[in-house]
Motif scaffolding. Structure first.
Motif, PDB file in Angstrom:
ATOM      1  N   LYS A   7      59.346  56.876 -60.451  1.00  0.00           N
ATOM      2  CA  LYS A   7      58.742  55.622 -59.969  1.00  0.00           C
ATOM      3  C   LYS A   7      59.634  54.435 -60.291  1.00  0.00           C
ATOM      4  CE  LYS A   7      55.433  54.682 -58.272  1.00  0.00           C
ATOM      5  NZ  LYS A   7      54.788  53.421 -58.291  1.00  0.00           N
ATOM      6  N   ALA A  35      59.941  51.909 -58.233  1.00  0.00           N
ATOM      7  CA  ALA A  35      59.458  50.703 -57.527  1.00  0.00           C
ATOM      8  C   ALA A  35      58.925  49.659 -58.489  1.00  0.00           C
ATOM      9  CB  ALA A  35      58.359  51.103 -56.550  1.00  0.00           C
ATOM     10  N   ASP A  82      51.426  44.067 -59.861  1.00  0.00           N
ATOM     11  CA  ASP A  82      50.265  44.391 -60.700  1.00  0.00           C
ATOM     12  C   ASP A  82      48.999  43.704 -60.194  1.00  0.00           C
ATOM     13  OD1 ASP A  82      51.563  46.042 -62.543  1.00  0.00           O
ATOM     14  OD2 ASP A  82      52.371  44.316 -63.621  1.00  0.00           O
ATOM     15  N   VAL A  92      46.055  49.097 -58.326  1.00  0.00           N
ATOM     16  CA  VAL A  92      45.941  50.312 -59.114  1.00  0.00           C
ATOM     17  C   VAL A  92      47.298  50.560 -59.806  1.00  0.00           C
ATOM     18  CG1 VAL A  92      46.577  51.839 -57.192  1.00  0.00           C
ATOM     19  CG2 VAL A  92      45.178  52.717 -59.024  1.00  0.00           C
ATOM     20  N   ILE A 103      49.751  52.902 -60.280  1.00  0.00           N
ATOM     21  CA  ILE A 103      50.016  54.184 -59.601  1.00  0.00           C
ATOM     22  C   ILE A 103      50.488  55.229 -60.606  1.00  0.00           C
ATOM     23  CG2 ILE A 103      51.358  55.321 -57.782  1.00  0.00           C
ATOM     24  CD1 ILE A 103      51.633  52.524 -56.459  1.00  0.00           C
ATOM     25  N   LEU A 104      51.447  54.841 -61.427  1.00  0.00           N
ATOM     26  CA  LEU A 104      52.051  55.793 -62.356  1.00  0.00           C
ATOM     27  C   LEU A 104      51.027  56.312 -63.365  1.00  0.00           C
ATOM     28  CD1 LEU A 104      54.708  57.129 -62.957  1.00  0.00           C
ATOM     29  CD2 LEU A 104      55.368  55.176 -64.328  1.00  0.00           C
ATOM     30  N   PHE A 130      59.879  53.889 -64.832  1.00  0.00           N
ATOM     31  CA  PHE A 130      60.850  52.868 -65.202  1.00  0.00           C
ATOM     32  C   PHE A 130      60.091  51.793 -65.967  1.00  0.00           C
ATOM     33  CE2 PHE A 130      65.118  53.031 -63.269  1.00  0.00           C
ATOM     34  CZ  PHE A 130      65.016  54.228 -62.582  1.00  0.00           C
ATOM     35  N   ALA A 135      60.700  47.767 -66.783  1.00  0.00           N
ATOM     36  CA  ALA A 135      61.535  46.566 -66.721  1.00  0.00           C
ATOM     37  C   ALA A 135      60.990  45.616 -67.777  1.00  0.00           C
ATOM     38  CB  ALA A 135      61.425  45.942 -65.345  1.00  0.00           C
ATOM     39  N   LYS A 169      54.745  52.595 -72.820  1.00  0.00           N
ATOM     40  CA  LYS A 169      54.404  52.986 -71.442  1.00  0.00           C
ATOM     41  C   LYS A 169      54.525  54.498 -71.252  1.00  0.00           C
ATOM     42  CE  LYS A 169      55.668  48.523 -69.499  1.00  0.00           C
ATOM     43  NZ  LYS A 169      56.623  47.697 -68.775  1.00  0.00           N
ATOM     44  N   LYS A 184      51.036  56.143 -70.149  1.00  0.00           N
ATOM     45  CA  LYS A 184      50.956  56.616 -68.759  1.00  0.00           C
ATOM     46  C   LYS A 184      51.157  58.130 -68.654  1.00  0.00           C
ATOM     47  CE  LYS A 184      52.432  52.140 -66.914  1.00  0.00           C
ATOM     48  NZ  LYS A 184      52.762  51.405 -65.701  1.00  0.00           N
TER      49      LYS A 184
HETATM   50  N1  CTP Z   1      53.868  50.958 -61.912  1.00  0.00           N
HETATM   51  C1  CTP Z   1      53.009  51.558 -61.035  1.00  0.00           C
HETATM   52  N2  CTP Z   1      51.946  50.856 -60.533  1.00  0.00           N
HETATM   53  C2  CTP Z   1      51.729  49.578 -60.893  1.00  0.00           C
HETATM   54  C3  CTP Z   1      52.621  48.959 -61.811  1.00  0.00           C
HETATM   55  C4  CTP Z   1      53.692  49.670 -62.305  1.00  0.00           C
HETATM   56  O1  CTP Z   1      53.207  52.725 -60.693  1.00  0.00           O
HETATM   57  N3  CTP Z   1      50.707  48.923 -60.390  1.00  0.00           N
HETATM   58  C5  CTP Z   1      54.987  51.743 -62.442  1.00  0.00           C
HETATM   59  C6  CTP Z   1      56.354  51.219 -62.078  1.00  0.00           C
HETATM   60  O2  CTP Z   1      56.810  51.808 -60.855  1.00  0.00           O
HETATM   61  C7  CTP Z   1      57.224  51.654 -63.247  1.00  0.00           C
HETATM   62  C8  CTP Z   1      56.244  51.647 -64.405  1.00  0.00           C
HETATM   63  O3  CTP Z   1      54.948  51.668 -63.838  1.00  0.00           O
HETATM   64  O4  CTP Z   1      57.710  52.972 -63.095  1.00  0.00           O
HETATM   65  C9  CTP Z   1      56.379  50.475 -65.325  1.00  0.00           C
HETATM   66  O5  CTP Z   1      56.333  49.290 -64.586  1.00  0.00           O
HETATM   67  P1  CTP Z   1      56.499  47.876 -65.306  1.00  0.00           P
HETATM   68  O6  CTP Z   1      56.388  46.796 -64.268  1.00  0.00           O
HETATM   69  O7  CTP Z   1      57.673  47.898 -66.221  1.00  0.00           O
HETATM   70  O8  CTP Z   1      55.261  47.861 -66.256  1.00  0.00           O
HETATM   71  P2  CTP Z   1      53.748  47.710 -66.095  1.00  0.00           P
HETATM   72  O9  CTP Z   1      53.126  49.037 -66.302  1.00  0.00           O
HETATM   73  O10 CTP Z   1      53.388  47.005 -64.845  1.00  0.00           O
HETATM   74  O11 CTP Z   1      53.415  46.846 -67.387  1.00  0.00           O
HETATM   75  P3  CTP Z   1      53.741  45.295 -67.723  1.00  0.00           P
HETATM   76  O12 CTP Z   1      53.801  44.603 -66.386  1.00  0.00           O
HETATM   77  O13 CTP Z   1      52.619  44.898 -68.552  1.00  0.00           O
HETATM   78  O14 CTP Z   1      55.056  45.297 -68.455  1.00  0.00           O
END
Ligand code: CTP
Length: 406
Positions: free
Chosen positions: A275, A277, A281, A307, A309-310, A325, A327, A339, A343
């Motif tokens: 994942k 992408a 959020d 949602v 997704i991961l 991933f 970030a 994470k 997750k």
């Molecule tokens: N991800 C996802 N669905 C979302 C948000 C994130 O599947 N709604 C996945 C991203 O593709 C990535 C991972 O979760 O592989 C982490 O995304 P990141 O933006 O770093 O973290 P978040 O889980 O959104 O947490 P935060 O924004 O609080 O750092």
């Protein structure tokens, strides 16, 4: 079957040139990108226009006619090809190649290419049995050239015997077999890898949206690397401006909700899901059906959670490998670990997007790969394409070690 395979067909002068037209048609229908090069004698039988129409590409025959001033055509084509086929191959071209002669565009290109070269002879049965031809073919065999043997039957010269150019259908089947067996040895061969890439867009009204700065470069690099390692690769991509990677099935989506649906539909038989992408959020709680008009004073957009997704994939997990991933702009490894656990992931690729060599839109990245089994492997700054391959190779190695340990 031959999607994005680059095939250079060298056509030399014999009555079987007409069959080469059918060969180009069948290779193109199978998905190959075919370029045709002809000798002058070949053009006595069929004009370049037929090959141009069948391949939908320019046809090359003159070494000194450079269509693109940026490259030298015969070297460029020699480098471009995954596979070179000489069909029909006359006794003349076989003799020249066996002796290193380069006196026209076809023979020059054949000497310049490092790709595999297949030779499909077609000639009179007595010519085929001539000692010099037999000697030349034997020498080319020794030099590593592969031959598609001519078949037996009625020859244009009136003889019955060996010398007919192999049927185009048969040649296409051999080409397909060759690309499949090459893939069979690759580490992700026969495995489905699903990769998400790019940003999502969450609509506010028909002309506006909420999104982020992701360009999809890392995800696209992961998809290219997975395909090169033999995986049946599915790339679920948000809106990006990147060309579609070769040999990858691409599903275009826009919003987080659409990405979720696409990933779910590809999840059950996936070996690995990566994942990459940057999923939004939050999304506007309400999508206005018409363009919102400005009002006097300030405005607010109410947002609701999309949602995760991961996280949902982690909850639904059977035996898929889940790679996320993260970030981060601070405490990257610590947040990444969080994470990984929350997750239910197998691996997480953590990057500090504030690093000058990392982050959105950059061609390089600096990451640390963490696994649920305690792997903690930093990767120094390098091009995303190179990094993607190293990351997948590390995961493949870790997984085979894990299976070994069991
Ligand atoms: N991800 C996802 N669905 C979302 C948000 C994130 O599947 N709604 C996945 C991203 O593709 C990535 C991972 O979760 O592989 C982490 O995304 P990141 O933006 O770093 O973290 P978040 O889980 O959104 O947490 P935060 O924004 O609080 O750092």
């Amino acid at each position: 079957m031959l999607d994005n395979k680059k095939i250079l067909l060298c056509v030399t002068g014999g009555i079987a040139v007409y069959k080469a037209v059918a060969l180009v048609s069948k290779l193109s229908q199978a998905g190959a990108d075919v370029r045709v090069m002809m000798t002058e004698s070949a053009m006595e039988f069929v004009t370049p226009l037929s090959f141009q129409a069948m391949s939908r590409n320019d046809v090359y025959f003159d070494t000194f006619d450079e269509k693109d001033s940026q490259v030298i055509a015969h070297i460029d084509l020699a480098d471009w090809a995954d596979l070179v086929i000489v069909a029909p191959a006359t006794a003349n071209v076989i003799g020249k190649l066996a002796n290193g002669i380069a006196d026209n565009m076809v023979t020059t290109t054949l000497l310049a290419t490092t790709a595999e070269v297949w030779i499909a002879p077609a000639m009179n049965v007595h010519m085929y049995e001539n000692k010099a031809v037999v000697r030349n073919i034997a020498r080319l065999h020794e030099d590593g050239y592969r031959f598609i043997e001519p078949s037996e039957g009625f020859l244009a010269c009136g003889y019955v015997g060996k010398g007919r150019l192999e049927e185009p259908e048969k040649i296409v089947a051999l080409v397909q077999e060759r690309f499949q067996s090459k893939r069979a040895h690759l580490p992700l061969s026969g495995k489905k890898v699903v990769i998400t890439a790019g940003p999502t867009r969450e609509r506010i009204d028909p002309v506006r949206y909420v999104s982020n700065f992701s360009t999809g470069k890392m995800g696209y690099a992961m998809a290219e690397a997975a395909a090169a390692l033999g995986a049946d690769t599915v790339l679920i991509s948000g809106p990006v401006g990147l060309p579609k990677p070769a040999g990858v099935r691409v599903i275009d989506i826009e919003s987080a909700a659409e990405m979720f649906e696409a990933v779910k539909s590809e999840y059950d038989d996936a070996y690995m899901v990566v994942k990459s992408a940057a999923v939004a959020d939050y999304r506007p709680k309400e999508i206005h059906p018409q363009k919102m008009k400005k009002q006097s004073g300030d405005s607010n957009i109410e947002l609701e959670r999309t949602v995760d997704i991961l996280k949902t994939l982690g909850e639904m997990k059977a035996d898929q490998l889940l790679v996320g991933f993260a970030a981060e702009t601070q405490h990257a490894v610590e947040y990444g670990k969080g994470k990984l656990e929350s997750k239910n992931l197998d691996y997480i690729i953590v990057n500090d997007v504030t690093d000058p060599d990392a982050g959105f839109g950059k061609d390089t990245n600096v990451v640390t790969l963490l696994s649920k089994n305690g792997l903690h492997q930093p990767f120094q700054a390098m091009p995303k394409k190179e990094l993607a391959t190293l990351l997948l190779e590390t995961i493949i190695r870790e997984e085979s070690d894990t299976i070994h340990d069991r």
